[in-house]
Design a protein around this motif. Sequence first.
Motif, PDB file in Angstrom:
ATOM      1  N   LEU A  54       0.843  -1.198   0.000  1.00 47.93           N
ATOM      2  CA  LEU A  54       0.000   0.000   0.000  1.00 47.93           C
ATOM      3  C   LEU A  54       0.876   1.246   0.000  1.00 47.93           C
ATOM      4  CD1 LEU A  54      -2.647  -1.063   2.684  1.00 47.93           C
ATOM      5  CD2 LEU A  54      -3.146  -0.529   0.286  1.00 47.93           C
ATOM      6  N   THR A  55       0.424   2.278  -0.694  1.00 50.44           N
ATOM      7  CA  THR A  55       1.145   3.560  -0.687  1.00 50.44           C
ATOM      8  C   THR A  55       0.170   4.644  -0.230  1.00 50.44           C
ATOM      9  OG1 THR A  55       0.517   4.238  -2.924  1.00 50.44           O
ATOM     10  CG2 THR A  55       2.449   2.783  -2.720  1.00 50.44           C
ATOM     11  N   ALA A  56       0.700   5.840  -0.071  1.00 47.45           N
ATOM     12  CA  ALA A  56      -0.137   6.964   0.357  1.00 47.45           C
ATOM     13  C   ALA A  56      -1.311   7.167  -0.606  1.00 47.45           C
ATOM     14  CB  ALA A  56       0.701   8.227   0.455  1.00 47.45           C
ATOM     15  N   ALA A  57      -1.106   6.823  -1.861  1.00 47.00           N
ATOM     16  CA  ALA A  57      -2.173   6.979  -2.857  1.00 47.00           C
ATOM     17  C   ALA A  57      -3.345   6.039  -2.589  1.00 47.00           C
ATOM     18  CB  ALA A  57      -1.618   6.722  -4.254  1.00 47.00           C
ATOM     19  N   ASP A  58      -3.115   5.020  -1.781  1.00 45.99           N
ATOM     20  CA  ASP A  58      -4.161   4.026  -1.499  1.00 45.99           C
ATOM     21  C   ASP A  58      -4.902   4.320  -0.188  1.00 45.99           C
ATOM     22  OD1 ASP A  58      -3.339   2.466  -3.761  1.00 45.99           O
ATOM     23  OD2 ASP A  58      -1.674   1.706  -2.555  1.00 45.99           O
ATOM     24  N   GLN A  59      -4.638   5.467   0.409  1.00 50.21           N
ATOM     25  CA  GLN A  59      -5.190   5.770   1.729  1.00 50.21           C
ATOM     26  C   GLN A  59      -6.719   5.659   1.774  1.00 50.21           C
ATOM     27  OE1 GLN A  59      -3.062   8.863   3.552  1.00 50.21           O
ATOM     28  NE2 GLN A  59      -4.697   9.459   4.943  1.00 50.21           N
ATOM     29  N   ASN A  60      -7.382   6.244   0.794  1.00 46.80           N
ATOM     30  CA  ASN A  60      -8.851   6.190   0.786  1.00 46.80           C
ATOM     31  C   ASN A  60      -9.343   4.766   0.586  1.00 46.80           C
ATOM     32  OD1 ASN A  60      -9.135   8.881   1.225  1.00 46.80           O
ATOM     33  ND2 ASN A  60      -9.450   9.409  -0.928  1.00 46.80           N
ATOM     34  N   LEU A  61      -8.685   4.043  -0.299  1.00 47.88           N
ATOM     35  CA  LEU A  61      -9.075   2.661  -0.565  1.00 47.88           C
ATOM     36  C   LEU A  61      -8.908   1.807   0.696  1.00 47.88           C
ATOM     37  CD1 LEU A  61      -9.891   0.361  -2.488  1.00 47.88           C
ATOM     38  CD2 LEU A  61      -7.467   0.136  -3.095  1.00 47.88           C
ATOM     39  N   ALA A  62      -7.776   1.966   1.385  1.00 41.96           N
ATOM     40  CA  ALA A  62      -7.514   1.164   2.591  1.00 41.96           C
ATOM     41  C   ALA A  62      -8.579   1.448   3.650  1.00 41.96           C
ATOM     42  CB  ALA A  62      -6.120   1.468   3.124  1.00 41.96           C
ATOM     43  N   GLY A  63      -8.923   2.716   3.818  1.00 40.66           N
ATOM     44  CA  GLY A  63      -9.979   3.064   4.771  1.00 40.66           C
ATOM     45  C   GLY A  63     -11.318   2.505   4.340  1.00 40.66           C
ATOM     46  N   HIS A  64     -11.573   2.545   3.060  1.00 38.18           N
ATOM     47  CA  HIS A  64     -12.831   2.029   2.516  1.00 38.18           C
ATOM     48  C   HIS A  64     -12.987   0.539   2.823  1.00 38.18           C
ATOM     49  CE1 HIS A  64     -16.295   1.914  -0.142  1.00 38.18           C
ATOM     50  NE2 HIS A  64     -15.777   0.849  -0.736  1.00 38.18           N
ATOM     51  N   LEU A  65     -11.912  -0.207   2.680  1.00 36.77           N
ATOM     52  CA  LEU A  65     -11.981  -1.655   2.947  1.00 36.77           C
ATOM     53  C   LEU A  65     -12.385  -1.914   4.398  1.00 36.77           C
ATOM     54  CD1 LEU A  65      -8.776  -2.923   1.068  1.00 36.77           C
ATOM     55  CD2 LEU A  65     -11.147  -3.008   0.263  1.00 36.77           C
ATOM     56  N   LEU A  66     -11.837  -1.121   5.319  1.00 37.32           N
ATOM     57  CA  LEU A  66     -12.193  -1.286   6.738  1.00 37.32           C
ATOM     58  C   LEU A  66     -13.658  -0.934   6.985  1.00 37.32           C
ATOM     59  CD1 LEU A  66      -9.303   0.045   9.008  1.00 37.32           C
ATOM     60  CD2 LEU A  66     -10.272  -2.258   8.947  1.00 37.32           C
ATOM     61  N   LEU A  67     -14.111   0.155   6.357  1.00 41.75           N
ATOM     62  CA  LEU A  67     -15.516   0.548   6.517  1.00 41.75           C
ATOM     63  C   LEU A  67     -16.437  -0.543   5.977  1.00 41.75           C
ATOM     64  CD1 LEU A  67     -15.457   4.329   5.543  1.00 41.75           C
ATOM     65  CD2 LEU A  67     -15.880   3.362   7.801  1.00 41.75           C
ATOM     66  N   VAL A  68     -16.060  -1.124   4.840  1.00 35.56           N
ATOM     67  CA  VAL A  68     -16.875  -2.196   4.262  1.00 35.56           C
ATOM     68  C   VAL A  68     -16.886  -3.406   5.189  1.00 35.56           C
ATOM     69  CG1 VAL A  68     -16.994  -3.850   2.359  1.00 35.56           C
ATOM     70  CG2 VAL A  68     -16.710  -1.423   1.876  1.00 35.56           C
ATOM     71  N   ALA A  69     -15.744  -3.704   5.815  1.00 34.79           N
ATOM     72  CA  ALA A  69     -15.697  -4.831   6.753  1.00 34.79           C
ATOM     73  C   ALA A  69     -16.746  -4.633   7.852  1.00 34.79           C
ATOM     74  CB  ALA A  69     -14.304  -4.973   7.350  1.00 34.79           C
ATOM     75  N   GLY A  70     -16.811  -3.435   8.398  1.00 37.66           N
ATOM     76  CA  GLY A  70     -17.793  -3.144   9.439  1.00 37.66           C
ATOM     77  C   GLY A  70     -19.224  -3.225   8.920  1.00 37.66           C
ATOM     78  N   ARG A  71     -19.430  -2.749   7.709  1.00 39.09           N
ATOM     79  CA  ARG A  71     -20.767  -2.776   7.102  1.00 39.09           C
ATOM     80  C   ARG A  71     -21.212  -4.218   6.853  1.00 39.09           C
ATOM     81  NH1 ARG A  71     -20.808   0.816   1.925  1.00 39.09           N
ATOM     82  NH2 ARG A  71     -19.883   2.238   3.418  1.00 39.09           N
ATOM     83  N   VAL A  72     -20.312  -5.040   6.353  1.00 35.90           N
ATOM     84  CA  VAL A  72     -20.646  -6.447   6.082  1.00 35.90           C
ATOM     85  C   VAL A  72     -20.900  -7.179   7.402  1.00 35.90           C
ATOM     86  CG1 VAL A  72     -19.743  -8.634   5.183  1.00 35.90           C
ATOM     87  CG2 VAL A  72     -19.455  -6.532   3.861  1.00 35.90           C
ATOM     88  N   ALA A  73     -20.109  -6.871   8.425  1.00 37.44           N
ATOM     89  CA  ALA A  73     -20.322  -7.497   9.737  1.00 37.44           C
ATOM     90  C   ALA A  73     -21.734  -7.192  10.229  1.00 37.44           C
ATOM     91  CB  ALA A  73     -19.280  -6.987  10.732  1.00 37.44           C
TER      92      ALA A  73
END
Length: 114
Positions: A54-73
């Motif tokens: 992951l690079t700084a350019a992926d910051q939004n994507l990385a956060g998005h994956l965590l948010l989706v994890a919570g949403r799916v849970a």
Amino acid sequence: MSEKTIFKRIIDQEIPANIVYEDELCLAFHDISPQAPTHVLIIPKQEIESVAHLTAADQNLAGHLLLVAGRVAEQLGLTGGYRVVANCGPDGGQSVDHLHLHLLGGRSLAWPPG
Ligand code: AMP
């Protein structure tokens, strides 16, 4: 050119998966070899090998994956809690070289992991 990972083949709909969530950035589907009553993988559609890539350019994507994890849970009713894990590299036990979060729940999970 290196061979497609199994997850890239799922993204490209070459092999099936039991998908529970999808948006423009990511896909979530049940793990084929569940380690808990609920075991879902959340993967970016973009090909990123691991957390280490992951690079700084992926910051939004990385956060998005965590948010989706919570949403799916929430969607799957994991009201008692759950674990979100990203295995990275050989020592981390990563077996598929496409970034993914494991969402595990539905039972009490031991700590520390092996
Ligand atoms: P890791 O060991 O962290 O790289 O996790 C890879 C995960 O992918 C494992 O839990 C596997 O059971 C899972 N897996 C491998 N192939 C498939 C597949 N075709 N569909 C769903 N899950 C898969």
